[in-house]
Each structure stands twice: as C-alpha cells, then as structure tokens.
Design a protein around this motif. Structure first.
Motif, PDB file in Angstrom:
ATOM      1  N   HIS A 335      44.115  30.938  42.794  1.00  0.00           N
ATOM      2  CA  HIS A 335      43.748  31.526  44.076  1.00  0.00           C
ATOM      3  C   HIS A 335      43.521  33.027  43.890  1.00  0.00           C
ATOM      4  N   PRO A 336      42.584  33.617  44.654  1.00  0.00           N
ATOM      5  CA  PRO A 336      42.344  35.058  44.531  1.00  0.00           C
ATOM      6  C   PRO A 336      43.597  35.914  44.677  1.00  0.00           C
ATOM      7  N   LEU A 337      44.552  35.484  45.487  1.00  0.00           N
ATOM      8  CA  LEU A 337      45.761  36.297  45.650  1.00  0.00           C
ATOM      9  C   LEU A 337      46.630  36.267  44.398  1.00  0.00           C
ATOM     10  N   LEU A 338      46.565  35.162  43.629  1.00  0.00           N
ATOM     11  CA  LEU A 338      47.285  35.131  42.353  1.00  0.00           C
ATOM     12  C   LEU A 338      46.618  36.062  41.351  1.00  0.00           C
ATOM     13  N   VAL A 339      45.285  36.075  41.350  1.00  0.00           N
ATOM     14  CA  VAL A 339      44.570  37.023  40.487  1.00  0.00           C
ATOM     15  C   VAL A 339      44.940  38.453  40.872  1.00  0.00           C
ATOM     16  N   ARG A 340      45.013  38.697  42.180  1.00  0.00           N
ATOM     17  CA  ARG A 340      45.370  40.037  42.648  1.00  0.00           C
ATOM     18  C   ARG A 340      46.776  40.421  42.199  1.00  0.00           C
ATOM     19  N   ASN A 369      36.970  45.437  45.781  1.00  0.00           N
ATOM     20  CA  ASN A 369      37.510  46.196  46.899  1.00  0.00           C
ATOM     21  C   ASN A 369      38.040  47.505  46.328  1.00  0.00           C
ATOM     22  N   GLN A 370      37.626  48.622  46.884  1.00  0.00           N
ATOM     23  CA  GLN A 370      38.024  49.910  46.330  1.00  0.00           C
ATOM     24  C   GLN A 370      39.481  50.260  46.586  1.00  0.00           C
ATOM     25  N   ASP A 376      34.834  52.766  38.487  1.00  0.00           N
ATOM     26  CA  ASP A 376      34.603  52.818  37.040  1.00  0.00           C
ATOM     27  C   ASP A 376      35.272  51.666  36.288  1.00  0.00           C
ATOM     28  N   GLN A 377      35.935  50.756  37.003  1.00  0.00           N
ATOM     29  CA  GLN A 377      36.520  49.576  36.376  1.00  0.00           C
ATOM     30  C   GLN A 377      35.602  48.360  36.456  1.00  0.00           C
ATOM     31  N   ILE A 378      34.474  48.488  37.126  1.00  0.00           N
ATOM     32  CA  ILE A 378      33.617  47.339  37.412  1.00  0.00           C
ATOM     33  C   ILE A 378      32.325  47.414  36.603  1.00  0.00           C
ATOM     34  N   ILE A 405      31.862  47.672  48.212  1.00  0.00           N
ATOM     35  CA  ILE A 405      31.320  47.170  46.950  1.00  0.00           C
ATOM     36  C   ILE A 405      31.004  45.689  47.066  1.00  0.00           C
ATOM     37  N   LEU A 406      31.872  44.942  47.751  1.00  0.00           N
ATOM     38  CA  LEU A 406      31.658  43.502  47.902  1.00  0.00           C
ATOM     39  C   LEU A 406      30.357  43.228  48.646  1.00  0.00           C
ATOM     40  N   ARG A 407      30.153  43.909  49.761  1.00  0.00           N
ATOM     41  CA  ARG A 407      28.941  43.670  50.545  1.00  0.00           C
ATOM     42  C   ARG A 407      27.694  44.044  49.743  1.00  0.00           C
ATOM     43  N   GLY A 408      27.754  45.158  49.041  1.00  0.00           N
ATOM     44  CA  GLY A 408      26.615  45.573  48.236  1.00  0.00           C
ATOM     45  C   GLY A 408      26.325  44.619  47.093  1.00  0.00           C
TER      46      GLY A 408
END
Length: 426
Positions: A335-340, A369-370, A376-378, A405-408
């Motif tokens: 799940h994304p929250l585990l990655v987070r 998400n900033q 500079d990590q992406i 960043i996500l929307r862009g």
C-alpha cells in the motif's frame, strides 16, 4: 555514501544517463531528507518514475552489475569467460562498443571516483581517483591499447606490479587487489560489497524473496533489538500487529507431501531435528478484550504485510551500516502508506543515523508530494524514438515549491508517463 552514478551503453541505455545524490544548491526544503554532515550533505533517497519498459529498472541493474563484477571478477570468472555485461543492442555501433560506468562515493571520510569500461570479452579502461586530503590522486589507470594494457599509477599508490601481472583480461584490477589484500584497493572493494546493494522486489522467480524473509525471521529470533525494531515498524504501519514470534517447528507440525523425493524428505527431516525450520507468527489483540490471537504470517496476513515484514530485516541492516541500496519497484504488493513509512525511515535522522541511502523505482505517484520528496529527489525515465532510455531530473523542468508535482506529472508536463489510447482495445 553515494555521490553520483553514470552509465552508458548498458541494456536499454545508449547515451550517458546519470543520477546525482548531491542536493540542489538553492533548495532548503525537507532537511531531514539529507544525510551526512556539514562537510558533505547528500540526498537520502532518489526515486525514478516512468512508464513500463521505459528503462528505469535498467538504471538500477547497472548499479547491480557494477557491484557484481567488482565482487566476483577475480574469483568466479574463469579465464576467457564472458563478463556478463549487456550493451545497448538496437544499433550495430553500440553493440560493438564497451559499456561504461562511473561511480563517486565517500567512505570513511574519503571521496573516490571509480571508472570502468568493459565489454563481454575484456576490461577496456579502469581507473580509480581518490581524494584522501581533498586533492585528487589518480591511484591507477589501466587502458587496453588493442594489443596490451598500459598501466599508470602515482606515488601515493602502493606499488602493485605483481598484481598487474595477475589481472586477467576479464577481471578488474580493483577485485584482484582486494583478493590479495592490497590495503588501498581493499578499502574501495569493501564499499562495493558492504555498502552497495540491490533488491528486486518485483522478481518473478518463485522464492526469490524467501532469503530476505528468512533473514528477517532469524534476525527477530536472535537479536532482541532487531526484533524490537521490526515490531515497532509493523505497529507503526497500523497493521493491527502487536508483536511477532518466531517459533521452531517440529516434525509433527509439518505435513510433507507423500510424493516428495526421498533425498529432499531426508534433508528436511535433518533440518527439523537441527531446529533450522521456523515459522513466524504475528500477534493481534482480540477486539473483545479476551487476550491475544496468534496469526501465521504466510497463511493469515496480506501480501503487503508479508512484503513489509520481508523487507524490515534488510532495512534494519541497511540503516545500521549506512548502506546504499537500489530497490526496484519499492511499491510492489505494498500500500502507498507502507511505502511512505519506508521513506519516512530514510528521511528521519533519528532512525537513519548512519547515512543510509536508497535509489528506487516506483509507479506509486502518491509519493509525488513536496511534503514527502524534494524536487531534486525525483527522476523521470522515458524512451526516445530509437528505444533508448533517457533519464531526466525533475529539476530540469524547474517546478516551483508551490506546484503540485503529482498533478503536473499526471498531466504529462514532465514526461515519464505512458501514452495510451482511451482504452487498450483501440
């Protein structure tokens, strides 16, 4: 700590692509996402995003190959055996050229730059530069002229003529030097072996992650501090797990298939008698307050929980040793929250005290998400018209601090996304 990595002519990569862990000079956001001290601050992580088959995994495989050839060329490759490198194969010129790799890193306060050009048949160019006192010292250079190797070294490098004569065409001088305990080369070799890792979390082979899972179980069984870390991380992930228990199985707890070959049956019985067969239980609190319930990790927990548990032992060692690990598809089955939560470990100076770093590939755009990742990590990966991988740092697009960043990214502003019809049937 890794400073930068450059690779050219490897798998889907034709022209040079590079990753730098040096933070952008004017970006002061998320200071917890940096490791090191005031003398040198580097990024704790970098994440590559891109469409399927864009080549992002090949960037990590290039790091994995470099580690492999450093560790094994002197000991596991027979004379004349192929080196295992795979060049870009979609044009004849690239197929005929060697692949090249450059890695800069810091170990014990000394900066090094190691450069390698290698084909399937031989090493073409190998070079090591060290900065023990802040100024560059070119410790050795080895170049193939077409007929022989030219060798050069400086007075700061301990003489090693006998090692030059022992170095085969398909072996690295760095690896041979470490094999024969050359002090300067051994220190560099140890960084590759002990500080650089590769985890393929999307591996398709059955049991490919079994070793990592077994390692986590044994760590939890034998090291109370490690068990406390693993339990704490599982609890923090809000999985309902209060504790874990690693039990040694007895022969009456395992039902072997009747058709199992006799030699395998015998080995399993030996392992059972020796206490080498274990199972991991997760402890949950009953909702009615009547006590705890034991769950079997493999049978009762979700794939995401099993995957997180599998990683935690290796993550513990990574954090304790300050290793740099290339992690392919960090979000596989999680799940994304585990990655987070994993990113949170890397970005927490209280947890990541020894400068561990990770370079990851992911499709989990929720991390764009900033408040989680600095610009500079992406990195974005995509293929050009010839099918060659390009790697573009997000900073090339100069997004502002206030930008989404996500929307862009989803709008295609930065590239790195698949171009699809309305649905795949058209």
């Amino acid at each position: 700590m890794l400073v930068h990595f450059v690779v050219r002519n490897f798998r889907s990569i034709r022209e040079s692509v590079s990753l730098t862990m040096t933070p952008a000079p004017k970006d002061h956001s998320l200071p917890g996402n940096l490791v090191g001290d005031e003398s040198c601050r580097l990024l704790a992580s970098a994440v590559l995003y891109g469409a399927n088959a864009s080549g992002k995994s090949n960037v990590l495989k290039a790091l994995a190959y470099l580690r492999f050839i450093v560790e094994n060329s002197a000991t596991r490759l027979l004379p004349g055996a192929p080196t295992g490198v795979v060049p870009y194969r979609l044009d004849a010129e690239s197929r005929a050229k060697p692949s090249s790799f450059e890695v800069a890193f810091i170990e014990d306060g000394v900066r090094y730059i190691y450069y390698l050009q290698i084909s399937a048949e031989r090493v073409h160019h190998e070079e090591l530069v060290a900065y023990p006192k802040g100024q560059p010292q070119r410790w050795f250079t080895r170049k193939w002229t077409g007929e022989r190797y030219d060798w050069h070294s400086t007075s700061s490098f301990k003489p090693a003529k006998d090692l030059q004569e022992r170095t085969r065409d398909n072996a690295l001088f760095l690896s041979v030097g470490a094999q024969f305990n050359h002090p300067q080369l051994s220190a560099v070799y140890q960084w590759f072996v002990r500080r650089l890792g590769y985890w393929d979390l999307a591996a398709q082979q059955p049991g490919s992650l079994a070793g990592m899972q077994a390692f986590t179980s044994q760590l939890a069984k034998n090291d109370p501090e490690a068990k406390a870390f693993i339990t704490r991380m599982l609890a923090a992930a809000d999985l309902g797990i209060q504790d874990i228990r690693v039990i040694t199985l007895s022969s009456d707890q395992i039902k072997l298939p009747e058709a199992i070959p006799e030699d395998i049956r015998s080995q399993l019985q030996t392992d059972l008698l020796a206490g080498r067969v274990t199972a991991t239980q997760t402890i949950h609190r009953r909702s009615d307050g009547s006590g705890d319930e034991d769950f079997d990790l493999m049978a009762d927990e979700s794939a995401g929980t099993v995957r997180l548990f599998t990683l935690l032992g290796s993550l513990r060692i990574m954090l304790e040793t300050g290793a740099c690990v290339a992690i392919d598809e960090i979000d596989a089955s999680m799940h994304p929250l585990l990655v987070r939560s994993i990113l949170g470990m890397l970005h927490d100076p209280e947890v990541n005290r020894h400068g561990a770093q990770a370079i990851m590939t992911s499709h989990d755009v929720s991390q764009l998400n900033q408040e989680i990742l600095r610009r500079d990590q992406i990195y974005l990966t995509e293929k050009d018209a010839d099918g060659a991988t390009q790697v573009i740092p997000l900073t090339d697009y100069r997004p502002k601090q206030k930008d989404s960043i996500l929307r862009g990214y989803l709008a295609g502003r930065y590239g790195g996304i698949p171009v699809l019809p309305t649905h795949l049937g058209r």
